[in-house]
Scaffold this active site. Structure first.
Site, PDB file in Angstrom:
ATOM      1  N   SER A 184       0.738  -1.336   0.133  1.00 52.16           N
ATOM      2  CA  SER A 184      -0.009  -0.739  -0.075  1.00 52.16           C
ATOM      3  C   SER A 184       1.115   1.265  -0.414  1.00 52.16           C
ATOM      4  CB  SER A 184      -0.836   0.287   1.370  1.00 52.16           C
ATOM      5  OG  SER A 184      -2.149   0.447   0.991  1.00 52.16           O
ATOM      6  N   ASP A 366      -8.388  -5.017  -6.369  1.00 49.25           N
ATOM      7  CA  ASP A 366      -8.223  -3.980  -6.230  1.00 49.25           C
ATOM      8  C   ASP A 366      -8.091  -2.617  -6.443  1.00 49.25           C
ATOM      9  OD1 ASP A 366      -7.168  -2.266  -4.559  1.00 49.25           O
ATOM     10  OD2 ASP A 366      -5.000  -2.430  -4.285  1.00 49.25           O
ATOM     11  N   HIS A 419      -6.518  -5.674  -2.137  1.00 50.95           N
ATOM     12  CA  HIS A 419      -4.958  -4.515  -1.893  1.00 50.95           C
ATOM     13  C   HIS A 419      -4.323  -5.327  -1.050  1.00 50.95           C
ATOM     14  CE1 HIS A 419      -3.635  -0.797  -1.457  1.00 50.95           C
ATOM     15  NE2 HIS A 419      -3.805  -0.863  -0.226  1.00 50.95           N
TER      16      HIS A 419
END
EC number: 3.4.16.-
Length: 441
Positions: A184, A366, A419
């Site tokens: 991330s 994602d 994600h």
């Protein structure tokens, strides 16, 4: 009377010296943890927790969890894991993504939530440091108010300092192959950290770190590229119609984020796009968007972790300084922070020139940092392909797709992933084990 006064002053001085000693003792402290509240029996792995002081006065105290490899810690790789955010505790990685423990998803009844072992831990073949950073994240804290405001580039320097000090106290790991990993938002910090470590290896006067490469999952890399990939991704996933997509392309001309206020047509179509996707779970578009924290919702584990980490017996077991923080939160969303790296692509280029390996992976469902954006910035680097797009398999089933480049970069998708790898931890673990062992995916 004079003797009484002298005795009183002496006691006060001794008390002051004792407090100073305790304070100094806490700096760079480390504890071996053999039992954790919530887990039945002794831990089946070696866990160390502690603080490393950062800065001239060691005013910043960064908290870490260190778990030795379950295979051969003397020779296995050493991985530093940085959770995204910024401001999200590394416990997210340890308990949800690639650690040896996770939360048992029972309905909370007021008692301490339970922990159970996992089958997918990266510690099966690597030793791992899970670091709470920047300051204010997880159990990390500052002893004073006088410290530099954290930033992307500043964190690269602090993390480098942390590693130098940590390895100085754990010299038995100084020769192990070292990698930095994260996901991330860490897509901005990890490449900068790798470059900082690489530069530091050529400077006086600390021993070099045996840096070999880095691993990134669904990494935020370039604000413009990543954010502008969401609409093409949504179209490819049938979240918006062909007609809306064509209208967006025609009126916005590929710029869907920083739209000029006068471009009312583009703004109108973006509003339509938002109506189509605002009830979608961006981190994994296949999963329901939870209204409440219930056991069937993936975020329920976050609630349980909050209860667990704020329990007094847990803090005592982890040797948390009582003066460090108040309530523990998984993600400190309003953490003071300067987002001063808008694109980490130049760092990828520099790290590639320096010869470091890299694994970049994307959960292919994602919407937050879509794989299309990741593919776009990798493609823009113009690296030669040495192993073209192909499926990678687990037990004769397609687990994702991969491509390898001449600069030692491997890109892989995780089929059905989101994600973070908490959505597909088993597949991610197998992918990582193959890559870290130098095997083709």
């Amino acid at each position: 009377m004079a003797n009484k006064y002298f005795s009183s002053v002496l006691k006060s001085l001794l008390l002051l010296l004792h407090l100073v000693f305790l304070s100094k003792q806490h700096v760079d402290s480390a504890s071996i943890v053999k039992f954790l509240p919530g887990f039945e029996g002794p831990l089946p792995f070696e866990l160390e927790t502690g603080y490393i002081g950062i800065g001239e006065e060691e005013e910043v105290q960064l908290f870490y969890y260190f778990i030795k490899s379950e295979r051969n810690p003397k020779e296995d790789p050493l991985i530093l894991w940085l959770t995204g955010g910024p401001g999200c505790s590394s416990i997210s990685g340890l308990l949800f993504e690639n650690g040896p423990l996770t939360m048992k998803l029972d309905v909370y009844n007021g008692t301490l939530p339970s922990l159970v072992s996992t089958t997918y831990s990266w510690t099966k073949t690597s030793s791992m440091i899970f670091l709470d950073q920047p300051v204010g994240t997880g159990f990390s804290y500052s002893r004073t108010q006088q410290f530099n405001k954290p930033s992307d580039s500043g964190e690269a320097k602090r993390i480098h300092e942390f590693l130098q000090k940590w390895l100085g106290k754990h010299q038995e790991f100084s020769s192990n192959p070292f990698y930095v990993a994260g996901d991330s938002y860490s897509g901005l910090v990890v490449p900068a950290t790798v470059q900082e470590i690489s530069k530091g290896n050529y400077e006086c006067c600390n021993p070099p770190i045996n840096l070999q490469g880095y691993v990134l999952g669904n990494p935020l890399t370039d604000y413009a590229i990543d954010s502008n990939s969401r609409i093409p991704f949504a179209h490819g996933m049938a979240l918006i119609s062909d007609e809306l997509y064509e209208s967006l392309k025609k009126t916005c001309k590929g710029e869907y984020t920083n739209v000029h206020p006068r471009n009312t047509q583009c703004l109108k179509f973006i509003e339509e796009f938002n109506k189509c996707t605002n009830r979608i779970l961006q981190q994994l578009i296949l999963d329901p968007l939870c209204e409440t924290e219930t056991p069937d919702c993936y975020i329920y584990r976050y609630l349980l972790t909050t209860y667990w980490a704020n329990d007094a017996t847990v803090r005592e077991a982890l040797q948390i300084n009582k003066e460090s923080i108040g309530e523990w939160v998984r993600c400190y969303r309003t953490i003071p922070y300067d987002n001063d790296i808008k694109s980490s692509m130049p760092y990828h280029v520099n790290n590639s020139i320096s010869g470091y390996r890299s694994l970049i992976y994307s959960g292919d469902h994602d919407l937050e940092v879509p794989y299309l954006g990741t593919q776009a910035w990798i493609r823009s680097l113009n690296y030669s392909i040495i192993d073209d797009w192909r499926p990678w398999m687990i037990k004769n089933q397609i687990a994702g797709y991969t491509r390898t480049y001449a600069n030692k970069m491997t890109f892989a998708t995780i089929k059905g992933g989101g994600h973070t790898i908490e959505f597909k931890p088993e597949e991610a673990s197998i992918m990582f084990q193959r890559w870290i062992n130098g095997q083709p995916l």
